[in-house]
Enzyme design. Structure first.
Site, PDB file in Angstrom:
ATOM      1  N   LYS A   6      37.207   2.489  52.228  1.00  0.00           N
ATOM      2  CA  LYS A   6      37.028   3.403  53.363  1.00  0.00           C
ATOM      3  C   LYS A   6      36.959   4.741  52.750  1.00  0.00           C
ATOM      4  CE  LYS A   6      37.364   2.910  57.521  1.00  0.00           C
ATOM      5  NZ  LYS A   6      37.018   1.590  58.491  1.00  0.00           N
ATOM      6  N   ASP A  30      31.896   4.619  60.927  1.00  0.00           N
ATOM      7  CA  ASP A  30      33.190   4.923  61.606  1.00  0.00           C
ATOM      8  C   ASP A  30      33.441   5.684  62.407  1.00  0.00           C
ATOM      9  OD1 ASP A  30      35.916   2.884  60.808  1.00  0.00           O
ATOM     10  OD2 ASP A  30      36.449   5.196  61.084  1.00  0.00           O
TER      11      ASP A  30
END
Ligand code: GLU
Length: 446
Positions: free
Chosen positions: A124, A164
């Site tokens: 991430k 995201d």
């Protein structure tokens, strides 16, 4: 394994990183029993190794705003675990981004990706850059400056970022353009969530929401229920909420609520196609408020300062941010008769909310299972890029269905208790964990 001791050690090493510690605790608690049946995992200290990210990159991002003033943000990439494949996971641009948030997301991503059946490790990244109120040119300059640092650490076989919160097709476009210029590498598979004309997969934008509703359908079917005619509330109005609202409506449910940081909109007759189509327009206006929705559509009402969970509904779908549904919200939903909650956002519910739902015995499923259709379709995009082809929408949709069904089956397999009840949290955590743990074990201590 001793969860308390492990958590104590982790807390000492990462003090105050609350989201990260919360995510780890949830997984450790649900896998403890199964883990203790595997002395070989204990001997290889798998759990101590799996909770730490492989590496974290932190870098300065300097860019010039429209007034000509230099601005500074922090950029990150957390490469969490590569035991089952190259690092894979989104980039989040949000003012609250910090190492704790990205570590929790990278940790969750590792198990989510394992559930998809595809060979992808977990990662991430992102920045504390706040897209609210920024112009298109500012977004572009920021994305280019971000990629100027990140490009060294990513690649088609090493680490493949995607979107995201705060990062959609537009941002991926700006970053992909800059990557190609810097790296002089023109493989289409370095980022996913691309536009359809430059390597993007059909259905990738819809996939998180669609996949979530396929999962809900499997869950309901198993419980002898049907989604047709049921009332649904979604939080947020970004890409995820949009896909979820679209598919829920298509399956015959009525989406009666949508929310933003400013409040909630009640839609008594359910969302129409026009309303669904308006969500991406509202999102790309970069204002981060939902009130204009109610102004645009007569018959809907906006209430400032209220959450989506104040609306009486059958099915609650958190689609926005971590911990957006807390214990009080869960109590309110339960009081109003909600009988299903599926996390479409990552860790959308607090531990208190999950506990309340489980205690009440309603259907509840966690983000790493419910929202895995997004990254799974990113995996399908990578496959198409490597094969230099594009699949038709129907083919992608069939594969997405298959993947969501296998994730549901894995949850049932590992989450069914002696009483026959399914604990989807436990099921998803055990299924994801076992796959990564086994891969780590077989590849030695590295
Ligand atoms: N950010 C999404 C997630 O939380 C998608 C990641 C991806 O497509 O790589 O799973």
């Amino acid at each position: 394994m001793n969860v308390n001791q492990l958590m104590g050690d982790l807390e000492k090493r990462h003090p105050g990183e609350s989201e990260y510690l919360q995510a780890v605790k949830e997984v450790l608690e649900s896998i403890e029993e199964v883990y203790n049946q595997h002395p070989e995992y204990e001997a290889a200290r798998i759990v101590e190794r799996i909770v730490e990210p492989d590496r974290v990159f932190t870098f300065k991002v300097t860019w010039i705003d429209d007034a000509g003033v230099p601005q500074v943000n922090i950029g990150y990439r957390v490469q969490f675990n590569s035991a089952i494949g190259p690092y894979k996971g989104g980039l989040r641009f949000h003012k609250a981004v910090n190492p704790s948030m990205l570590k929790f997301l990278g940790f969750e991503q590792t198990f989510k990706n394992a559930l998809t059946t595809l060979p992808m490790g977990g990662a991430k990244g992102g920045s504390d850059f706040d897209p609210t109120g920024k112009s298109n040119a500012e977004i572009m300059r920021f994305c280019q400056a971000f990629m100027l640092e990140l490009w060294h650490n990513i690649g088609v076989d090493t680490d493949v970022p995607a979107g995201d919160v705060g990062v959609g097709g537009r941002e991926i476009g700006f970053m992909n353009g800059m990557y190609q210029k810097l790296a002089r590498q023109y493989h289409t598979g370095v980022l996913t969530g691309k536009g359809e004309t430059w390597g993007g997969s059909i259905l990738r934008p819809e996939a998180t929401g669609y996949g979530a509703l396929y999962f809900v359908e499997y869950m309901l079917r198993r419980a002898g229920k049907d989604i047709k005619g049921k009332t649904v509330v979604v939080s947020g109005f970004g890409n995820v909420a949009w896909g979820a609202a679209q598919k829920a409506t298509e399956l015959g449910a009525k989406v009666i609520g949508v929310s933003g940081p400013d409040g909630v909109v009640l839609i008594p007759d359910g969302m129409t196609t026009e309303m669904i189509d308006y969500l991406p327009v509202l999102r790309s206006s970069n204002q981060n408020i939902v009130e204009p929705f109610a102004k645009k559509f007569p018959g809907t009402t906006f209430t400032a300062g209220k959450k989506a969970w104040s609306i009486k509904c059958d099915i609650a779908l958190p689609c926005a941010f971590q911990n957006e549904l807390n214990g009080d919200d869960a109590a309110e939903l339960l009081k109003n008769g909600t009988w299903c909650c599926a996390e479409v956002s990552n860790m959308g519910c607090t531990p208190e909310a999950i506990h309340a739902f489980q205690k009440a015995g309603i259907l509840f499923a966690p983000g790493k299972a419910v929202n895995a259709g997004g990254v799974a379709t990113s995996g399908l995009e990578m496959t198409q890029n490597c094969m230099h082809i594009s699949w038709a929408g129907q083919e992608v949709d069939e594969k997405l269905h298959f993947i969501m069904e296998s994730i549901h089956e894995a949850c049932v397999k590992f989450g069914t208790g002696k009483d026959g009840k399914i604990d989807y949290v436990k099921g998803a955590n055990i299924a994801g964990f076992m796959k990564v743990a086994q891969a780590m074990l077989e590849q030695g201590t590295i």
